[in-house]
Every structure is written in C-alpha cells, then in structure tokens.
Design a protein around this motif. Structure first.
Motif, PDB file in Angstrom:
ATOM      1  N   GLY A 292       0.778  -1.239   0.000  1.00 23.58           N
ATOM      2  CA  GLY A 292       0.000   0.000   0.000  1.00 23.58           C
ATOM      3  C   GLY A 292       0.801   1.275   0.000  1.00 23.58           C
ATOM      4  N   THR A 293       2.148   1.185   0.010  1.00 23.13           N
ATOM      5  CA  THR A 293       2.950   2.410  -0.043  1.00 23.13           C
ATOM      6  C   THR A 293       3.241   2.776  -1.500  1.00 23.13           C
ATOM      7  N   ARG A 294       3.946   3.858  -1.703  1.00 23.11           N
ATOM      8  CA  ARG A 294       4.245   4.323  -3.058  1.00 23.11           C
ATOM      9  C   ARG A 294       5.327   3.446  -3.673  1.00 23.11           C
ATOM     10  N   GLY A 295       5.193   3.179  -4.951  1.00 20.55           N
ATOM     11  CA  GLY A 295       6.155   2.334  -5.647  1.00 20.55           C
ATOM     12  C   GLY A 295       5.480   1.063  -6.116  1.00 20.55           C
ATOM     13  N   GLU A 296       5.845   0.585  -7.289  1.00 19.91           N
ATOM     14  CA  GLU A 296       5.189  -0.576  -7.892  1.00 19.91           C
ATOM     15  C   GLU A 296       5.263  -1.807  -7.003  1.00 19.91           C
ATOM     16  N   CYS A 297       6.452  -2.079  -6.460  1.00 19.95           N
ATOM     17  CA  CYS A 297       6.621  -3.288  -5.645  1.00 19.95           C
ATOM     18  C   CYS A 297       6.019  -3.123  -4.257  1.00 19.95           C
ATOM     19  N   THR A 298       6.374  -2.024  -3.584  1.00 20.02           N
ATOM     20  CA  THR A 298       5.923  -1.855  -2.200  1.00 20.02           C
ATOM     21  C   THR A 298       4.427  -1.566  -2.097  1.00 20.02           C
ATOM     22  N   ALA A 299       3.823  -1.140  -3.193  1.00 19.51           N
ATOM     23  CA  ALA A 299       2.380  -0.862  -3.170  1.00 19.51           C
ATOM     24  C   ALA A 299       1.556  -2.129  -3.375  1.00 19.51           C
ATOM     25  N   ARG A 300       2.186  -3.192  -3.849  1.00 19.09           N
ATOM     26  CA  ARG A 300       1.434  -4.414  -4.159  1.00 19.09           C
ATOM     27  C   ARG A 300       0.875  -5.052  -2.885  1.00 19.09           C
ATOM     28  N   LEU A 301      -0.385  -5.396  -2.927  1.00 18.81           N
ATOM     29  CA  LEU A 301      -1.045  -5.963  -1.758  1.00 18.81           C
ATOM     30  C   LEU A 301      -0.520  -7.359  -1.440  1.00 18.81           C
ATOM     31  N   VAL A 302      -0.321  -7.605  -0.153  1.00 20.45           N
ATOM     32  CA  VAL A 302      -0.070  -8.947   0.361  1.00 20.45           C
ATOM     33  C   VAL A 302      -0.911  -9.077   1.623  1.00 20.45           C
ATOM     34  N   ALA A 303      -1.654 -10.169   1.740  1.00 15.71           N
ATOM     35  CA  ALA A 303      -2.579 -10.297   2.868  1.00 15.71           C
ATOM     36  C   ALA A 303      -2.591 -11.728   3.391  1.00 15.71           C
ATOM     37  N   HIS A 304      -2.730 -11.840   4.710  1.00 18.14           N
ATOM     38  CA  HIS A 304      -2.871 -13.142   5.359  1.00 18.14           C
ATOM     39  C   HIS A 304      -4.354 -13.475   5.480  1.00 18.14           C
ATOM     40  N   LEU A 305      -4.710 -14.700   5.172  1.00 17.43           N
ATOM     41  CA  LEU A 305      -6.095 -15.140   5.314  1.00 17.43           C
ATOM     42  C   LEU A 305      -6.308 -15.620   6.745  1.00 17.43           C
ATOM     43  N   VAL A 306      -6.473 -14.645   7.633  1.00 18.49           N
ATOM     44  CA  VAL A 306      -6.629 -14.882   9.069  1.00 18.49           C
ATOM     45  C   VAL A 306      -7.809 -14.056   9.574  1.00 18.49           C
ATOM     46  N   PRO A 307      -8.256 -14.284  10.814  1.00 18.36           N
ATOM     47  CA  PRO A 307      -9.320 -13.439  11.374  1.00 18.36           C
ATOM     48  C   PRO A 307      -8.892 -11.969  11.434  1.00 18.36           C
ATOM     49  N   LYS A 308      -9.855 -11.093  11.597  1.00 16.50           N
ATOM     50  CA  LYS A 308      -9.559  -9.659  11.637  1.00 16.50           C
ATOM     51  C   LYS A 308      -8.704  -9.269  12.841  1.00 16.50           C
ATOM     52  N   SER A 309      -8.650 -10.136  13.850  1.00 16.55           N
ATOM     53  CA  SER A 309      -7.792  -9.877  15.009  1.00 16.55           C
ATOM     54  C   SER A 309      -6.320 -10.072  14.675  1.00 16.55           C
ATOM     55  N   ASN A 310      -6.024 -10.661  13.501  1.00 12.98           N
ATOM     56  CA  ASN A 310      -4.653 -10.975  13.072  1.00 12.98           C
ATOM     57  C   ASN A 310      -4.015 -12.082  13.904  1.00 12.98           C
ATOM     58  N   VAL A 311      -4.831 -12.826  14.630  1.00 14.33           N
ATOM     59  CA  VAL A 311      -4.359 -13.958  15.424  1.00 14.33           C
ATOM     60  C   VAL A 311      -5.115 -15.193  14.949  1.00 14.33           C
ATOM     61  N   PHE A 312      -4.375 -16.274  14.653  1.00 15.17           N
ATOM     62  CA  PHE A 312      -4.991 -17.458  14.060  1.00 15.17           C
ATOM     63  C   PHE A 312      -4.370 -18.728  14.618  1.00 15.17           C
ATOM     64  N   ALA A 313      -5.223 -19.707  14.911  1.00 14.49           N
ATOM     65  CA  ALA A 313      -4.778 -21.045  15.306  1.00 14.49           C
ATOM     66  C   ALA A 313      -5.000 -21.980  14.122  1.00 14.49           C
ATOM     67  N   PRO A 314      -3.931 -22.393  13.424  1.00 10.41           N
ATOM     68  CA  PRO A 314      -4.105 -23.213  12.217  1.00 10.41           C
ATOM     69  C   PRO A 314      -4.518 -24.655  12.474  1.00 10.41           C
ATOM     70  N   GLY A 315      -4.400 -25.121  13.714  1.00 20.17           N
ATOM     71  CA  GLY A 315      -4.806 -26.478  14.021  1.00 20.17           C
ATOM     72  C   GLY A 315      -3.806 -27.513  13.548  1.00 20.17           C
ATOM     73  N   SER A 316      -4.207 -28.773  13.568  1.00 18.10           N
ATOM     74  CA  SER A 316      -3.291 -29.870  13.262  1.00 18.10           C
ATOM     75  C   SER A 316      -2.808 -29.865  11.818  1.00 18.10           C
ATOM     76  N   SER A 317      -3.591 -29.306  10.903  1.00 19.54           N
ATOM     77  CA  SER A 317      -3.180 -29.269   9.490  1.00 19.54           C
ATOM     78  C   SER A 317      -2.027 -28.309   9.261  1.00 19.54           C
ATOM     79  N   GLY A 318      -1.958 -27.252  10.085  1.00 20.48           N
ATOM     80  CA  GLY A 318      -0.915 -26.247   9.917  1.00 20.48           C
ATOM     81  C   GLY A 318      -1.091 -25.374   8.696  1.00 20.48           C
ATOM     82  N   LEU A 319      -2.232 -25.466   8.016  1.00 27.51           N
ATOM     83  CA  LEU A 319      -2.427 -24.712   6.779  1.00 27.51           C
ATOM     84  C   LEU A 319      -2.614 -23.224   7.044  1.00 27.51           C
ATOM     85  N   ILE A 320      -1.910 -22.420   6.261  1.00 29.51           N
ATOM     86  CA  ILE A 320      -2.085 -20.973   6.255  1.00 29.51           C
ATOM     87  C   ILE A 320      -2.102 -20.523   4.800  1.00 29.51           C
ATOM     88  N   ALA A 321      -2.585 -19.322   4.534  1.00 27.74           N
ATOM     89  CA  ALA A 321      -2.674 -18.862   3.152  1.00 27.74           C
ATOM     90  C   ALA A 321      -2.385 -17.374   3.049  1.00 27.74           C
TER      91      ALA A 321
END
Length: 230
Positions: free
Chosen positions: A59-88
């Motif tokens: 989200g900052t200025r510049g082609e690379c630094t402006a590119r969005l990257v996001a974790h698929l987690v709850p809005k609290s930014n805290v996540f328990a992935p469980g036994s699978s360990g899967l994150i995205a």
C-alpha cells in the motif's frame, strides 16, 4: 504460563506431609494440566484483543511496495491453524513481479518478538501474479509471529531475509497460536476447501466472502484467482 509438572513437584512434599493418598496424584496432575491449558487459552484470548498486527500489507508508493499482500486470518490478526498447519496468503495484481518472503519467529506471551531471538523459518517464494498461496506453518511450540512481504529492489538477495522491512515494503503481520476459537475452526475448514483448488482457480467472490475480504477484492481483481500450493 502455569506448568503443571512444576506445580506437582512443588506441592508433592506438602501433599506427603498431609498424607495425601498416592492414588490422588493422577487426579491432581489432571487438574493442574487443565489449569495450564486454561492459562494458555486466556493468554491467547488477550492477544486477540491487543495484538497490533495487520493482515494486509503493502500500500505504499512504488510498484513493488504498493502491491497488496494479505494473510487469510481473522480480523484480530491472530490465528490457530490447528493440526493441518495450513495458512494462506493473498497476492494482489501487479505488472512487476517480485519474490515473496515469508518469515516465522517465536514471540513471547505478549506476542512480541524479543531482540536476539532466532528465526524459526524463512521462505522465499518465487514471483507470481495475482492469486493465493497455500502453505504449512512451522510446528507450533508456542506463539509465532508470521510476516509476509515482497523483496523489492532487485539485485543480489540480502542474506538477512527480514531486511525487506527496511526496504520499504510493509509486511502483513499476524500471530499463530495453538488454542483454537470458533472463528479459527471456521477458517481452518475454509482453508481445507481451498486446498482442493490447488493448481486451479477459485472464484474471487468466494474468497471475499469466506475470508471477509469484500473491501479488498473489488471489481478491479480477476473474477478467478489462481491457487498455488507449496
């Protein structure tokens, strides 16, 4: 956090002086084990309301630094992935593709990475267009801070994989914990479904609804998002 074995060790002489029957000790151990689990759950509940992370980076200025990257987690930014360990991770559209750096560090009970703490794991994921990346988190021995951002600037890679932060690419930052809450179980199920799309595509609107990214995934995104599984 309460350590049940420590408590038993400390209370054993006291119990012997009181002539507590030996058959009670397994029950005592079970009680203190439950106390330890409750203590951990309470600490992680507090993290969910106080951790100042962000599930969306870039989200900052510049082609690379402006590119969005996001974790698929709850809005609290805290996540328990469980036994699978899967994150995205969700990667936004960009004409200039750069490697994605994913780093994991142990954090203390307050969710803070203390100075001098060694990294658990760091991965450099090859450049890719808009889409989703599904991967496994390291084994959880405690709270882990998870950061994702792009390596911007090109040239020779820095030997320190966390120097992408100083390069001006704001990372997505989340905490991974052991004790799951209902919101975690819902997301675990969605990530399991996401795994069935590996190597294919998933509708944009489905991702927006399942992971509460309606404000992010607008009409300027492709209607179908590729899914890469590592």
């Amino acid at each position: 956090m309460i350590n049940p074995l420590t408590l038993i060790a400390r209370l054993s002489p006291f119990a012997l002086r009181l002539q507590v029957p030996a058959r009670w000790f397994p029950s005592m151990l079970g009680v203190f084990g439950c106390m330890a689990i409750a203590s951990q759950a309470l600490a992680e509940t507090n993290l969910r309301s106080s951790f100042p992370g962000r599930r969306v980076g870039g989200g900052t200025r510049g082609e690379c630094t402006a590119r969005l990257v996001a974790h698929l987690v709850p809005k609290s930014n805290v996540f328990a992935p469980g036994s699978s360990g899967l994150i995205a991770i969700l990667q936004g559209p960009s004409a200039n593709l750069n490697p994605l750096i994913v780093a994991f560090k142990p954090a203390n009970a307050a969710g803070i990475v203390e100075p001098g703490v060694s990294m658990l794991e760091s991965r450099e994921i090859s450049p890719a267009p808009v889409g989703l990346v599904l991967l496994k988190a390291p084994g959880l021995g405690g709270v882990i801070q998870w950061e994702s951002s792009y390596r911007c600037g090109g040239g020779v890679a820095d030997p320190d994989p966390l120097n992408f932060v100083s390069a001006g690419a704001p990372p997505a930052v989340s905490l991974l914990v052991k004790v799951a809450e209902p919101v975690d179980r819902l997301l675990q199920a969605e990530l399991a479904k996401l795994k069935t799309y590996c190597g294919g595509t998933i509708p944009r609107d489905q991702v927006a609804k399942s992971f509460a990214f309606d404000e992010v995934l607008g009409s300027d995104w492709p209607t179908q998002l590729p899914v890469r599984c590592l």
